[in-house]
Write a protein that holds these residues in place. Sequence first.
Motif, short mmCIF file in Angstrom:
data_model
loop_
_atom_site.label_atom_id
_atom_site.label_comp_id
_atom_site.label_asym_id
_atom_site.label_seq_id
_atom_site.Cartn_x
_atom_site.Cartn_y
_atom_site.Cartn_z
N GLY A 184 0.78 -1.22 0.00
CA GLY A 184 0.00 0.00 0.00
C GLY A 184 0.82 1.28 0.00
N THR A 185 0.10 2.40 -0.10
CA THR A 185 0.71 3.73 -0.25
C THR A 185 0.16 4.68 0.80
N PHE A 186 1.03 5.58 1.26
CA PHE A 186 0.66 6.60 2.23
C PHE A 186 1.06 7.96 1.68
N CYS A 187 0.14 8.93 1.75
CA CYS A 187 0.41 10.29 1.30
C CYS A 187 -0.10 11.25 2.36
N SER A 188 0.79 12.13 2.87
CA SER A 188 0.40 13.02 3.94
C SER A 188 1.01 14.40 3.78
N LYS A 189 0.24 15.40 4.19
CA LYS A 189 0.78 16.75 4.30
C LYS A 189 1.77 16.80 5.46
N VAL A 190 2.90 17.46 5.22
CA VAL A 190 3.85 17.77 6.28
C VAL A 190 4.25 19.23 6.10
N PHE A 191 5.12 19.74 6.95
CA PHE A 191 5.47 21.15 6.89
C PHE A 191 6.96 21.36 7.14
N GLN A 192 7.42 22.58 6.86
CA GLN A 192 8.75 23.05 7.22
C GLN A 192 9.86 22.12 6.76
N GLY A 193 9.90 21.90 5.45
CA GLY A 193 11.00 21.13 4.88
C GLY A 193 10.75 19.65 4.75
N GLY A 194 9.63 19.16 5.27
CA GLY A 194 9.34 17.74 5.12
C GLY A 194 9.09 17.06 6.44
N ALA A 195 8.95 15.74 6.39
CA ALA A 195 8.67 14.96 7.58
C ALA A 195 9.85 15.00 8.55
N THR A 196 9.55 14.88 9.82
CA THR A 196 10.61 14.86 10.83
C THR A 196 11.42 13.57 10.72
N LYS A 197 12.56 13.55 11.37
CA LYS A 197 13.42 12.36 11.33
C LYS A 197 12.68 11.14 11.86
N GLU A 198 11.90 11.33 12.93
CA GLU A 198 11.18 10.20 13.51
C GLU A 198 10.16 9.62 12.53
N VAL A 199 9.43 10.50 11.85
CA VAL A 199 8.45 10.03 10.87
C VAL A 199 9.16 9.38 9.68
N LEU A 200 10.23 10.00 9.21
CA LEU A 200 10.97 9.43 8.08
C LEU A 200 11.54 8.06 8.43
N ASP A 201 12.06 7.92 9.64
CA ASP A 201 12.60 6.62 10.06
C ASP A 201 11.49 5.57 10.06
N LEU A 202 10.30 5.94 10.55
CA LEU A 202 9.17 5.01 10.56
C LEU A 202 8.78 4.62 9.15
N LEU A 203 8.70 5.60 8.25
CA LEU A 203 8.29 5.31 6.88
C LEU A 203 9.34 4.49 6.14
N LYS A 204 10.61 4.84 6.30
CA LYS A 204 11.68 4.11 5.62
C LYS A 204 11.77 2.67 6.10
N ALA A 205 11.40 2.45 7.37
CA ALA A 205 11.43 1.09 7.90
C ALA A 205 10.29 0.23 7.38
N ARG A 233 5.60 -2.65 3.33
CA ARG A 233 6.17 -4.00 3.47
C ARG A 233 5.25 -4.93 4.25
N GLY A 234 4.34 -4.35 5.02
CA GLY A 234 3.42 -5.19 5.76
C GLY A 234 3.98 -5.75 7.04
N SER A 235 5.22 -5.35 7.39
CA SER A 235 5.87 -5.90 8.58
C SER A 235 5.57 -5.09 9.82
N ARG A 236 5.10 -3.85 9.64
CA ARG A 236 4.74 -2.96 10.74
C ARG A 236 5.86 -2.84 11.77
N LYS A 237 7.02 -2.42 11.26
CA LYS A 237 8.17 -2.21 12.13
C LYS A 237 8.02 -0.89 12.88
N ALA A 238 8.54 -0.84 14.08
CA ALA A 238 8.43 0.35 14.90
C ALA A 238 9.28 1.48 14.39
N GLY A 239 10.33 1.21 13.65
CA GLY A 239 11.18 2.23 13.06
C GLY A 239 12.35 2.57 13.96
#
Length: 239
Positions: A184-205, A233-239
């Motif tokens: 699946g796919t996720f699309c979200s509004k973020v601000f100020q240069g993009g997603a935070t490191k915590e959110v990016l880590d979660l998404l990349k994982a 990936r369907g693995s639902r990793k905590a990131g």
Amino acid sequence: MTDDEKRRWKGPSDKRGTSGRRMGERKIIAHRAKNESSKRWIERQLQDPYVQKARSEGYRARAAYKLLEIEEKLHLFRRGQRVVDLGCAPGGWLQVAGIKGASEIAGIDLLPVEPLAGVHIVQGDINEPGDVAELMKGLTGPPDLVLSDMAANTTGHKQTDHLRTVALVEMAAAFAVEHLAPGGTFCSKVFQGGATKEVLDLLKANFTSVKHIKPPASRAGSPEIFVVAKGFRGSRKAG
């Protein structure tokens, strides 16, 4: 999609969609006209070509064009998808999902949303398990696409506004990781240069691809940008 199918989701023949948008505009204008900054907002809205285009083409909000432009570049949709829209008021993104061939669409917002044919809409909070359960009743299985255009009401205090916005993005990303179907796919509004490191880590994982995009319909002076994560990936990793 045929012209008749498109008219089901937007345009003059969709009386609920058109009247709902106009009613919402009147309420917003009446509320925001209380001070000078609100008057400037109204003037900008009236002069905005995307606002005018949305009215003429039957979309409930100019934000519909942001999603259409993201779709043009990054191809979020495919026919037969199950789609969830977080923060769906007033319904422009729901209309786009229908036009793009989604088979099941569910949306949730704290604000009331005018009904849209074929869409399961819940007035509620994604932090409330009961509201989420009601939202998911609109789908026969896990969503293939989770959308979020949620934004916090601004207070004028930069740090407070930033933290409130970050919290919404984190909630949307957590929802996607918990509920999305594999691939699946996720699309979200973020601000100020993009997603935070915590959110990016979660998404990349949890996704195979993570990209940022600022569609042309997003005003040049706005700090908003969107993150698109594909290939869950369907693995639902905590990131």
